[in-house]
Scaffold this active site. Sequence first.
Site, PDB file in Angstrom:
ATOM      1  N   CYS A  28       0.864  -1.178   0.000  1.00 40.90           N
ATOM      2  CA  CYS A  28       0.000   0.000   0.000  1.00 40.90           C
ATOM      3  C   CYS A  28       0.899   1.227   0.000  1.00 40.90           C
ATOM      4  CB  CYS A  28      -0.900   0.013   1.230  1.00 40.90           C
ATOM      5  SG  CYS A  28      -2.227   1.225   1.076  1.00 40.90           S
TER       6      CYS A  28
ATOM      7  N   CYS B  63      -0.014   4.209   1.600  1.00 44.10           N
ATOM      8  CA  CYS B  63      -0.348   5.215   2.615  1.00 44.10           C
ATOM      9  C   CYS B  63       0.767   5.476   3.617  1.00 44.10           C
ATOM     10  CB  CYS B  63      -1.654   4.868   3.320  1.00 44.10           C
ATOM     11  SG  CYS B  63      -1.604   3.334   4.239  1.00 44.10           S
TER      12      CYS B  63
ATOM     13  N   CYS C  72      -3.731   6.197   0.043  1.00 47.39           N
ATOM     14  CA  CYS C  72      -3.207   4.910  -0.408  1.00 47.39           C
ATOM     15  C   CYS C  72      -2.752   4.935  -1.871  1.00 47.39           C
ATOM     16  CB  CYS C  72      -4.247   3.822  -0.183  1.00 47.39           C
ATOM     17  SG  CYS C  72      -4.695   3.664   1.560  1.00 47.39           S
TER      18      CYS C  72
ATOM     19  N   LYS D  48     -12.417  -4.631   2.461  1.00 45.30           N
ATOM     20  CA  LYS D  48     -11.835  -3.752   3.479  1.00 45.30           C
ATOM     21  C   LYS D  48     -12.752  -2.547   3.650  1.00 45.30           C
ATOM     22  CE  LYS D  48      -7.718  -1.108   4.605  1.00 45.30           C
ATOM     23  NZ  LYS D  48      -6.336  -0.789   4.234  1.00 45.30           N
TER      24      LYS D  48
ATOM     25  N   ARG E 208      -3.081   3.789  12.489  1.00 46.43           N
ATOM     26  CA  ARG E 208      -2.593   4.984  11.785  1.00 46.43           C
ATOM     27  C   ARG E 208      -1.624   5.777  12.653  1.00 46.43           C
ATOM     28  NH1 ARG E 208      -8.244   6.468   8.626  1.00 46.43           N
ATOM     29  NH2 ARG E 208      -8.301   4.510   7.453  1.00 46.43           N
TER      30      ARG E 208
ATOM     31  N   ARG F  66     -10.939   7.971   3.560  1.00 52.28           N
ATOM     32  CA  ARG F  66     -10.689   6.914   2.577  1.00 52.28           C
ATOM     33  C   ARG F  66     -11.989   6.354   1.979  1.00 52.28           C
ATOM     34  NH1 ARG F  66      -5.344   6.644   3.802  1.00 52.28           N
ATOM     35  NH2 ARG F  66      -4.599   5.750   5.762  1.00 52.28           N
TER      36      ARG F  66
ATOM     37  N   GLU G  99     -16.764  -7.658  -4.432  1.00 48.34           N
ATOM     38  CA  GLU G  99     -15.319  -7.440  -4.269  1.00 48.34           C
ATOM     39  C   GLU G  99     -14.547  -8.759  -4.364  1.00 48.34           C
ATOM     40  OE1 GLU G  99     -13.309  -4.984  -4.195  1.00 48.34           O
ATOM     41  OE2 GLU G  99     -14.446  -3.201  -3.653  1.00 48.34           O
TER      42      GLU G  99
ATOM     43  N   LYS H  61     -11.785  -7.334   6.553  1.00 41.27           N
ATOM     44  CA  LYS H  61     -11.161  -6.451   7.541  1.00 41.27           C
ATOM     45  C   LYS H  61     -12.036  -5.222   7.783  1.00 41.27           C
ATOM     46  CE  LYS H  61      -7.231  -3.414   7.789  1.00 41.27           C
ATOM     47  NZ  LYS H  61      -6.164  -2.814   7.058  1.00 41.27           N
TER      48      LYS H  61
ATOM     49  N   SER I 236      -6.374  -2.971  14.775  1.00 43.60           N
ATOM     50  CA  SER I 236      -5.799  -2.241  15.910  1.00 43.60           C
ATOM     51  C   SER I 236      -6.860  -1.748  16.897  1.00 43.60           C
ATOM     52  CB  SER I 236      -4.974  -1.065  15.392  1.00 43.60           C
ATOM     53  OG  SER I 236      -5.761  -0.223  14.574  1.00 43.60           O
TER      54      SER I 236
ATOM     55  N   TYR J  96      -3.021  -9.015  16.848  1.00 44.79           N
ATOM     56  CA  TYR J  96      -1.930  -8.487  17.670  1.00 44.79           C
ATOM     57  C   TYR J  96      -1.764  -9.320  18.940  1.00 44.79           C
ATOM     58  CZ  TYR J  96      -2.376  -4.631  14.425  1.00 44.79           C
ATOM     59  OH  TYR J  96      -2.424  -3.893  13.274  1.00 44.79           O
TER      60      TYR J  96
HETATM   61  C1  PBG Z   1      -3.006   0.397   5.126  1.00 42.19           C
HETATM   62  C2  PBG Z   1      -3.558  -0.466   6.195  1.00 42.19           C
HETATM   63  C3  PBG Z   1      -4.371  -0.097   7.277  1.00 42.19           C
HETATM   64  C4  PBG Z   1      -4.460  -1.215   8.107  1.00 42.19           C
HETATM   65  C5  PBG Z   1      -3.741  -2.237   7.500  1.00 42.19           C
HETATM   66  N1  PBG Z   1      -3.209  -1.761   6.302  1.00 42.19           N
HETATM   67  C6  PBG Z   1      -4.971   1.208   7.666  1.00 42.19           C
HETATM   68  C7  PBG Z   1      -5.848   1.949   6.776  1.00 42.19           C
HETATM   69  O1  PBG Z   1      -6.393   1.467   5.792  1.00 42.19           O
HETATM   70  O2  PBG Z   1      -5.999   3.136   7.100  1.00 42.19           O
HETATM   71  C8  PBG Z   1      -5.171  -1.258   9.426  1.00 42.19           C
HETATM   72  C9  PBG Z   1      -4.742  -2.323  10.368  1.00 42.19           C
HETATM   73  C10 PBG Z   1      -5.163  -2.134  11.776  1.00 42.19           C
HETATM   74  O3  PBG Z   1      -5.936  -1.215  12.119  1.00 42.19           O
HETATM   75  O4  PBG Z   1      -4.722  -2.939  12.616  1.00 42.19           O
HETATM   76  N2  PBG Z   1      -3.629   0.433   3.944  1.00 42.19           N
END
Ligand code: PBG
Length: 323
Positions: free
Chosen positions: A120, A122, A130, A195, A205, A217, A233, A248, A274, A313
């Site tokens: 990615c 970003c 991204c 996603k 982030r 986004r 998708e 996700k 996260s 995690y």
């Molecule tokens: C980046 C990406 C993100 C996450 C994984 N890859 C963040 C986003 O899309 O802003 C999030 C993972 C997490 O929150 O643990 N494209």
Amino acid sequence: MSYPKTRLRRLRYNPLLRDLVRETQLSTNDLIYPLFVCEGENIKNEIPSMPSQYQLSIDNLLLECKRAISKGIKSILLFGIPKVKDEEGHLACSQSSIVQKAILEIRKENLDILVIADVCNCEYTTHGHCGTIVDGDVDNDLTLITLAKQAVSLAQAGADIIAPSDMMDGRVAAIREALDNAGFLKIPILSYAVKYSSAFYGPFRDAAQSSPKFFDRKTYQMDTANSSEAIREIQEDLNEGADMIMVKPALSYLDIIYRVKQYSHVPVVAYSVSGEYAMVKAASEKKWIDQMSAAMEIITSIKRAGADIIITYYALRDSRFFK
Ligand code: PBG
């Protein structure tokens, strides 16, 4: 038959019997551990919104990989925190970029661990989006060019799996073609197919320093209210050659995991993100819930919903909880 002949509690009295009839088993084989790698030496910065998770320099990343291996974890997902960024994320396409350097070191040390490289832009763009910005929005087709380049560069460094997380249309086809042209026919693509545009990415982030500097986004990540769109998708990504697909976040999307699993026959991965980790951490720090019981309940629910593989995690927290 029904009560009083039927008594469902009969199978619950003995703990050994409960183990015997348990329908969902967790195994370290199913888990992927996400890690953040940064420049420098001897760095281990705790992420404020993700207690016990760190930004690690490569030396400490290698130690963490060894710890993961010792706990039976076989896969990591790598995210990079570069020192410098640019407008289009070109810096992510070189062997001297942070994730490539980390993978080269993991390979040099011959660590017996599967390295999944997130693809990615970003983390590498000054604006935090991204992809490449044209007229105030991420330009889909221009972004495919840098994504494909980044993927090939990560494969050259020794990544085992390429995992695009950008949500551009056509990225799986573009990456597959670029990998094949570069001779990486054997490298699978794990697509972040479904996603959502989620508030639960907030702590990530902070960790990856990848918040968008303007807008959000929502023009590329999915609307959290949609379900049938998830099937579109995954159809697209499977047609384009995805080997595995991801949903996700996980916890607020168990219905989607279930639906995707019913629909497809490829391995389904769910990312417990996260914000899910941070919620459990924060509540347990206040002693409002028991951390590991809650974490295991969440991971079990994700598996029960249909995920074959879970990114968490909590992967290393306590291997006693996993078979
Ligand atoms: C980046 C990406 C993100 C996450 C994984 N890859 C963040 C986003 O899309 O802003 C999030 C993972 C997490 O929150 O643990 N494209």
